[in-house]
Enzyme design. Sequence first.
Site, PDB file in Angstrom:
ATOM      1  N   GLY A 235      18.629 -33.953 -24.739  1.00  0.00           N
ATOM      2  CA  GLY A 235      18.832 -34.966 -25.767  1.00  0.00           C
ATOM      3  C   GLY A 235      19.349 -34.357 -27.042  1.00  0.00           C
TER       4      GLY A 235
ATOM      5  N   GLN B 221      20.963 -33.873 -36.143  1.00  0.00           N
ATOM      6  CA  GLN B 221      21.034 -32.459 -35.752  1.00  0.00           C
ATOM      7  C   GLN B 221      22.430 -31.874 -35.990  1.00  0.00           C
ATOM      8  OE1 GLN B 221      18.947 -33.073 -31.742  1.00  0.00           O
ATOM      9  NE2 GLN B 221      18.306 -30.992 -32.282  1.00  0.00           N
TER      10      GLN B 221
ATOM     11  N   CYS C  76      13.591 -27.027 -29.164  1.00  0.00           N
ATOM     12  CA  CYS C  76      14.560 -27.858 -29.874  1.00  0.00           C
ATOM     13  C   CYS C  76      15.811 -27.040 -30.154  1.00  0.00           C
ATOM     14  CB  CYS C  76      13.933 -28.336 -31.187  1.00  0.00           C
ATOM     15  SG  CYS C  76      14.968 -29.448 -32.133  1.00  0.00           S
ATOM     16  N   LEU C  77      16.964 -27.668 -30.016  1.00  0.00           N
ATOM     17  CA  LEU C  77      18.216 -26.983 -30.349  1.00  0.00           C
ATOM     18  C   LEU C  77      18.194 -26.519 -31.805  1.00  0.00           C
ATOM     19  CD1 LEU C  77      20.750 -29.466 -28.713  1.00  0.00           C
ATOM     20  CD2 LEU C  77      20.056 -27.238 -27.831  1.00  0.00           C
TER      21      LEU C  77
ATOM     22  N   HIS D  41      10.779 -37.289 -29.123  1.00  0.00           N
ATOM     23  CA  HIS D  41      11.288 -36.096 -29.803  1.00  0.00           C
ATOM     24  C   HIS D  41      12.540 -36.459 -30.614  1.00  0.00           C
ATOM     25  CE1 HIS D  41      12.204 -31.592 -29.789  1.00  0.00           C
ATOM     26  NE2 HIS D  41      13.348 -32.129 -30.208  1.00  0.00           N
ATOM     27  N   GLU D  42      13.454 -37.221 -29.995  1.00  0.00           N
ATOM     28  CA  GLU D  42      14.712 -37.563 -30.675  1.00  0.00           C
ATOM     29  C   GLU D  42      14.479 -38.526 -31.834  1.00  0.00           C
ATOM     30  OE1 GLU D  42      16.991 -35.762 -30.273  1.00  0.00           O
ATOM     31  OE2 GLU D  42      16.629 -34.950 -28.290  1.00  0.00           O
TER      32      GLU D  42
ATOM     33  N   HIS E 232      13.501 -36.964 -34.940  1.00  0.00           N
ATOM     34  CA  HIS E 232      14.617 -36.411 -35.732  1.00  0.00           C
ATOM     35  C   HIS E 232      15.138 -37.457 -36.726  1.00  0.00           C
ATOM     36  CE1 HIS E 232      15.315 -32.434 -34.133  1.00  0.00           C
ATOM     37  NE2 HIS E 232      15.380 -32.861 -32.889  1.00  0.00           N
TER      38      HIS E 232
END
Lengths: 165, 173
Positions: free
Chosen positions: A47, A52, A96-97, A138-139, A142
């Site tokens: 995702g 991000q 996480c990225l 999680h997304e 953000h």
Amino acid sequence: MAIHPILTYPNQQLKQVSQPVDNFDHNLRAFIDELQETMHDGPGAVGIAAPQIGHAIRLVIVDVSNKKKIKHHGHLVLVNPEIVEWQGLAVGREGCLSVPDFTGNVVRAERIKLNAFDAYGEPLSFEMEGYEARALQHEIDHLDGLLFLDRLVSRRNDLFERKKR
Amino acid sequence: MNNWYMLTLVGNDRTGIVAKVTRILQQNNCQLGEASMLRLGGNFTIMMMVNSELSSDDIITALQAISAELNLQVHLDEIEGRLHEHHIPNVLVTVIGADRGGIIAQVTEKLFNVGFDILNLDSDVAGTDERAIYIMRIEGQALDGIESIEAALQPLKADGIDISVQAIETLIA
């Protein structure tokens, strides 16, 4: 199309609350393509959220379809997603990225109901569970300026009953 | 500067150990890396990566006053320190049961035999003196998959220990 650099913590843009999308136009869809391309450029992410890559709009992409033996809804592009129901709790490990070289345990709702819009402004509604529900939470975090770092549970004393295989 | 040491400190638990020790290290231009600090059986234990241009003797000397004040045992080793190389565990093994001798050896031997790489092991003795309970959590990498781990630990389950083997599916998003 372009692959964008992923912002990494402690970039303060990751801590902003993103704004709802108003215009479901070709610009939005062009941006979605770029977000998609950026997600696939990275190492196996399931995702990505618009903030991000530095765009503070409420847009996420989630696709957990490469995980075996789980329920999922395939490739999801969700605009203005909103969780309307939560059920159950589960501990799971996340990375996480935007936070390279760190993973940790986070408590998430086991099942969620979610409303959102597609890229053309059509309303969507989903019921999700497990890994996919975790990815969505999680997304959406953000979009609210939260990282999984904000929700870490103790490495040592997280004796929650996990879902048995 | 890439001159790493592993500093080990052990002493009776009391408040101020971490603050006082790390202040001394900072005053001596030591940089700290990853660390594990926890209470084990009433002792406070620290294992901490320390990066410094000082010799090991100089670091020990710098810590002498504070370790005497806090009654800490100090141990320092030169190490090859590497950051940003975390391994991600894919299996969690939980072992819970009445405390008994040899339990760690029994479990970890079986894990070793199937190529399980332990990344993190926590164990606690809970309960009471009369009825101690042993709680161990092992996170690691099962190179041959979770099934081999389950099969390897199966014989121990019959022995009155609760053993659970769970996949850790790390979500990267």
